[in-house]
Scaffold this active site. Sequence first.
Site, PDB file in Angstrom:
ATOM      1  N   HIS A 137       0.883  -1.194   0.000  1.00 16.66           N
ATOM      2  CA  HIS A 137       0.000   0.000   0.000  1.00 16.66           C
ATOM      3  C   HIS A 137       0.908   1.228   0.000  1.00 16.66           C
ATOM      4  O   HIS A 137       1.739   1.376  -0.885  1.00 16.66           O
ATOM      5  CB  HIS A 137      -0.922  -0.121   1.218  1.00 16.66           C
ATOM      6  CG  HIS A 137      -2.081   0.827   1.267  1.00 16.66           C
ATOM      7  ND1 HIS A 137      -2.464   1.623   0.216  1.00 16.66           N
ATOM      8  CD2 HIS A 137      -2.958   1.111   2.281  1.00 16.66           C
ATOM      9  CE1 HIS A 137      -3.528   2.348   0.578  1.00 16.66           C
ATOM     10  NE2 HIS A 137      -3.840   2.061   1.829  1.00 16.66           N
TER      11      HIS A 137
ATOM     12  N   ILE B 211       7.243  -5.855  -8.325  1.00 21.62           N
ATOM     13  CA  ILE B 211       7.896  -4.571  -8.584  1.00 21.62           C
ATOM     14  C   ILE B 211       7.039  -3.490  -7.931  1.00 21.62           C
ATOM     15  O   ILE B 211       5.900  -3.228  -8.352  1.00 21.62           O
ATOM     16  CB  ILE B 211       8.025  -4.300 -10.105  1.00 21.62           C
ATOM     17  CG1 ILE B 211       8.547  -5.543 -10.843  1.00 21.62           C
ATOM     18  CG2 ILE B 211       8.919  -3.082 -10.341  1.00 21.62           C
ATOM     19  CD1 ILE B 211       9.923  -6.020 -10.445  1.00 21.62           C
ATOM     20  N   MET B 212       7.603  -2.882  -6.901  1.00 20.71           N
ATOM     21  CA  MET B 212       6.826  -1.921  -6.112  1.00 20.71           C
ATOM     22  C   MET B 212       6.579  -0.634  -6.893  1.00 20.71           C
ATOM     23  O   MET B 212       7.475  -0.143  -7.583  1.00 20.71           O
ATOM     24  CB  MET B 212       7.532  -1.626  -4.795  1.00 20.71           C
ATOM     25  CG  MET B 212       7.680  -2.863  -3.948  1.00 20.71           C
ATOM     26  SD  MET B 212       6.083  -3.677  -3.747  1.00 20.71           S
ATOM     27  CE  MET B 212       6.538  -5.128  -2.872  1.00 20.71           C
ATOM     28  N   GLY B 213       5.345  -0.129  -6.764  1.00 21.19           N
ATOM     29  CA  GLY B 213       4.983   1.074  -7.518  1.00 21.19           C
ATOM     30  C   GLY B 213       4.262   0.748  -8.818  1.00 21.19           C
ATOM     31  O   GLY B 213       3.918   1.646  -9.581  1.00 21.19           O
TER      32      GLY B 213
ATOM     33  N   HIS C 168      -2.346  -2.284  -9.618  1.00 17.48           N
ATOM     34  CA  HIS C 168      -3.359  -1.694  -8.739  1.00 17.48           C
ATOM     35  C   HIS C 168      -4.533  -2.647  -8.561  1.00 17.48           C
ATOM     36  O   HIS C 168      -4.860  -3.410  -9.460  1.00 17.48           O
ATOM     37  CB  HIS C 168      -3.867  -0.361  -9.316  1.00 17.48           C
ATOM     38  CG  HIS C 168      -4.503   0.490  -8.280  1.00 17.48           C
ATOM     39  ND1 HIS C 168      -5.838   0.393  -7.961  1.00 17.48           N
ATOM     40  CD2 HIS C 168      -3.969   1.426  -7.458  1.00 17.48           C
ATOM     41  CE1 HIS C 168      -6.090   1.250  -6.987  1.00 17.48           C
ATOM     42  NE2 HIS C 168      -4.980   1.885  -6.661  1.00 17.48           N
TER      43      HIS C 168
ATOM     44  N   ASP D 188       2.370   5.773  -6.606  1.00 14.46           N
ATOM     45  CA  ASP D 188       3.600   5.789  -5.812  1.00 14.46           C
ATOM     46  C   ASP D 188       4.887   5.871  -6.626  1.00 14.46           C
ATOM     47  O   ASP D 188       5.898   6.375  -6.128  1.00 14.46           O
ATOM     48  CB  ASP D 188       3.668   4.537  -4.925  1.00 14.46           C
ATOM     49  CG  ASP D 188       2.782   4.676  -3.700  1.00 14.46           C
ATOM     50  OD1 ASP D 188       2.561   5.817  -3.271  1.00 14.46           O
ATOM     51  OD2 ASP D 188       2.304   3.640  -3.190  1.00 14.46           O
TER      52      ASP D 188
HETATM   53  C1  LIG Z   1      -1.205   4.175  -3.230  1.00 17.57           C
HETATM   54  C2  LIG Z   1      -1.234   2.700  -3.298  1.00 17.57           C
HETATM   55  O1  LIG Z   1      -1.422   2.022  -2.320  1.00 17.57           O
HETATM   56  S1  LIG Z   1      -1.112   2.005  -4.847  1.00 17.57           S
HETATM   57  C3  LIG Z   1      -0.507   0.358  -4.565  1.00 17.57           C
HETATM   58  C4  LIG Z   1       0.913   0.377  -4.086  1.00 17.57           C
HETATM   59  N1  LIG Z   1       1.465  -0.997  -4.031  1.00 17.57           N
HETATM   60  C5  LIG Z   1       2.420  -1.425  -4.853  1.00 17.57           C
HETATM   61  O2  LIG Z   1       2.897  -0.711  -5.734  1.00 17.57           O
HETATM   62  C6  LIG Z   1       2.906  -2.811  -4.617  1.00 17.57           C
HETATM   63  C7  LIG Z   1       3.069  -3.582  -5.934  1.00 17.57           C
HETATM   64  N2  LIG Z   1       1.777  -3.952  -6.490  1.00 17.57           N
HETATM   65  C8  LIG Z   1       1.078  -5.002  -5.999  1.00 17.57           C
HETATM   66  O3  LIG Z   1       1.541  -5.742  -5.142  1.00 17.57           O
HETATM   67  C9  LIG Z   1      -0.317  -5.245  -6.548  1.00 17.57           C
HETATM   68  O4  LIG Z   1      -0.414  -4.771  -7.865  1.00 17.57           O
HETATM   69  C10 LIG Z   1      -1.399  -4.566  -5.657  1.00 17.57           C
HETATM   70  C11 LIG Z   1      -1.228  -4.962  -4.193  1.00 17.57           C
HETATM   71  C12 LIG Z   1      -1.324  -3.060  -5.760  1.00 17.57           C
HETATM   72  C13 LIG Z   1      -2.761  -5.031  -6.145  1.00 17.57           C
HETATM   73  O5  LIG Z   1      -2.871  -6.388  -5.888  1.00 17.57           O
HETATM   74  P1  LIG Z   1      -3.964  -7.302  -6.622  1.00 17.57           P
HETATM   75  O6  LIG Z   1      -5.262  -6.602  -6.653  1.00 17.57           O
HETATM   76  O7  LIG Z   1      -3.891  -8.654  -6.023  1.00 17.57           O
HETATM   77  O8  LIG Z   1      -3.373  -7.302  -8.095  1.00 17.57           O
HETATM   78  P2  LIG Z   1      -3.909  -7.980  -9.420  1.00 17.57           P
HETATM   79  O9  LIG Z   1      -5.087  -8.846  -9.149  1.00 17.57           O
HETATM   80  O10 LIG Z   1      -4.025  -6.907 -10.445  1.00 17.57           O
HETATM   81  O11 LIG Z   1      -2.630  -8.827  -9.805  1.00 17.57           O
HETATM   82  C14 LIG Z   1      -2.528 -10.152  -9.547  1.00 17.57           C
HETATM   83  C15 LIG Z   1      -1.223 -10.674 -10.113  1.00 17.57           C
HETATM   84  O12 LIG Z   1      -0.583  -9.726 -11.023  1.00 17.57           O
HETATM   85  C16 LIG Z   1       0.824  -9.691 -10.815  1.00 17.57           C
HETATM   86  N3  LIG Z   1       1.257  -8.404 -10.308  1.00 17.57           N
HETATM   87  C17 LIG Z   1       0.459  -7.405  -9.831  1.00 17.57           C
HETATM   88  N4  LIG Z   1       1.216  -6.365  -9.463  1.00 17.57           N
HETATM   89  C18 LIG Z   1       2.493  -6.710  -9.715  1.00 17.57           C
HETATM   90  C19 LIG Z   1       3.723  -6.045  -9.527  1.00 17.57           C
HETATM   91  N5  LIG Z   1       3.782  -4.805  -9.011  1.00 17.57           N
HETATM   92  N6  LIG Z   1       4.858  -6.679  -9.893  1.00 17.57           N
HETATM   93  C20 LIG Z   1       4.815  -7.902 -10.406  1.00 17.57           C
HETATM   94  N7  LIG Z   1       3.676  -8.584 -10.590  1.00 17.57           N
HETATM   95  C21 LIG Z   1       2.529  -8.000 -10.253  1.00 17.57           C
HETATM   96  C22 LIG Z   1       1.091 -10.745  -9.799  1.00 17.57           C
HETATM   97  O13 LIG Z   1       1.383 -11.908 -10.504  1.00 17.57           O
HETATM   98  C23 LIG Z   1      -0.202 -10.900  -9.034  1.00 17.57           C
HETATM   99  O14 LIG Z   1      -0.321 -12.162  -8.508  1.00 17.57           O
HETATM  100  P3  LIG Z   1       0.245 -12.497  -7.015  1.00 17.57           P
HETATM  101  O15 LIG Z   1      -0.593 -11.723  -6.055  1.00 17.57           O
HETATM  102  O16 LIG Z   1       0.078 -13.950  -6.909  1.00 17.57           O
HETATM  103  O17 LIG Z   1       1.663 -12.091  -6.988  1.00 17.57           O
HETATM  104  O1  LIG Z   2      -6.945   2.176  -3.744  1.00 15.11           O
HETATM  105  C1  LIG Z   2      -6.034   1.408  -3.378  1.00 15.11           C
HETATM  106  O2  LIG Z   2      -6.192   0.176  -3.220  1.00 15.11           O
HETATM  107  C2  LIG Z   2      -4.679   1.914  -3.130  1.00 15.11           C
HETATM  108  C3  LIG Z   2      -4.458   3.310  -3.592  1.00 15.11           C
HETATM  109  O3  LIG Z   2      -4.176   3.574  -4.748  1.00 15.11           O
HETATM  110  C4  LIG Z   2      -4.638   4.381  -2.633  1.00 15.11           C
HETATM  111  O4  LIG Z   2      -5.049   4.136  -1.492  1.00 15.11           O
HETATM  112  O5  LIG Z   2      -4.375   5.554  -2.976  1.00 15.11           O
END
Ligand SMILES: CC(=O)SCCNC(=O)CCNC(=O)[C@H](O)C(C)(C)COP(=O)(O)OP(=O)(O)OC[C@H]1O[C@@H](n2cnc3c(N)ncnc32)[C@H](O)[C@@H]1OP(=O)(O)O
Ligand SMILES: O=C([O-])CC(=O)C(=O)O
Length: 374
Positions: free
Chosen positions: A221, A255-257, A260, A311
Amino acid sequence: MTDKKLSGAGLRGQSAGETALSTVGKSGSGLTYRGYDVKDLAEHVSFEEVAYLILYGELPNVAQLAAYRKKLKGLRGLPQALKEVLERIPASSHPMDVMRTGCSMLGNLEPEKDFSEQQDVADRLLGAFPSIICYWYRFSHDGVRIETETDDEQIGAHFLHLLHGKKPAPLHARVMDVSLILYAEHEFNASTFTARVCASTLSDMFSCITGAIGSLRGPLHGGANEAAMELIQNMRDEEDARATLLGKLERKEKIMGFGHAIYRESDPRNAIIKGWSEKLSKEVGDERLYKVSVACEELMWQEKKLFCNADFFHASAYHYMGIPTKLFTPIFVCSRLTGWAAHVMEQRSNNRIIRPSADYVGVAPREVPPIEQR
Ligand SMILES: CC(=O)SCCNC(=O)CCNC(=O)[C@H](O)C(C)(C)COP(=O)(O)OP(=O)(O)OC[C@H]1O[C@@H](n2cnc3c(N)ncnc32)[C@H](O)[C@@H]1OP(=O)(O)O
Ligand SMILES: O=C([O-])CC(=O)C(=O)O
């Protein structure tokens, strides 16, 4: 290998309640706060106007904005007992833990006695959060006890002033303002939902916000902006960026960032902060971080159809303004507080305790064996 259940997991796709605060990922406009497109807000208004919109329901007029800014400026001071607690937290602590403790401690010193005080508590936290994090940071890292009451009109400029001990350049003040607007509110994300669950028990505002800070801390997050910085900081150039990411994807690392839970093609906040990051890179005269970030963005889309969330470009933008990486997520707190508090108020206005059910997958009913037979 376990079969990870994705459908329905994490409550994805299920409505968990109603809100009048924002829409996320609706077609036509990616993100709106009380009906206004975030792009328009980021271009035309200040964070204090957005905070007022989210917390009080409408954009303020000239007189209301002046009064609101004056009120918030008057709420930047910290009680002595809170300063003493902050001084005892080690420099090695994570700043999100400092935010959590600071919020909780303020709740001891200035408790919300009843819900009629909720707007004032939200405003107090808006005034106090930059002071809490910067007071601790400057004391623990530089050994100085800063004066937390500046005359800056805007919260973003005030934060940079406290952190660097001088008024920020206009460009930096503007980028901070935009950043706070972009992070202010986002429907039922994990931290906001935490706040609402806590509110649904009729708990106090400080408890709701403290819990939300804990949820925002994680790298999936809000913590992703710090994790993104750690990812890009050692990338030498675009080629190195591509090779690094390909290796990580090969090893199935996240990969962080990127990615969604709700948006499917893009996060509307990304283009905005990316534009400001580019401007900052030119001003600083060091485009490496910006360029490697763009290379990451292109590669992730090409390889995985994954896009940057809010992010990713925040990492380079904050870095260009001289903000230490570990303070990135606390800035998110200073902004998202508005959304959290408004959701707490919305939950309270039409409350039923949030208590879902679970599908039981454990062992079948059985007898308790005597201890010597276990
Ligand atoms: C302001 C915020 O909070 S925005 C979110 C910030 N978080 C991040 O950037 C962390 C990286 N991203 C993630 O971990 C995810 O994309 C999340 C947590 C944001 C969303 O998670 P979900 O809703 O489960 O994602 P979604 O259903 O689209 O993706 C499922 C699959 O796609 C792939 N995937 C999704 N995001 C990524 C990523 N950043 N890097 C690599 N693979 C990814 C994975 O294979 C994932 O499966 P897994 O959970 O078994 O690893
Ligand atoms: O909506 C989400 O799951 C995460 C997000 O982008 C935020 O809180 O800004």
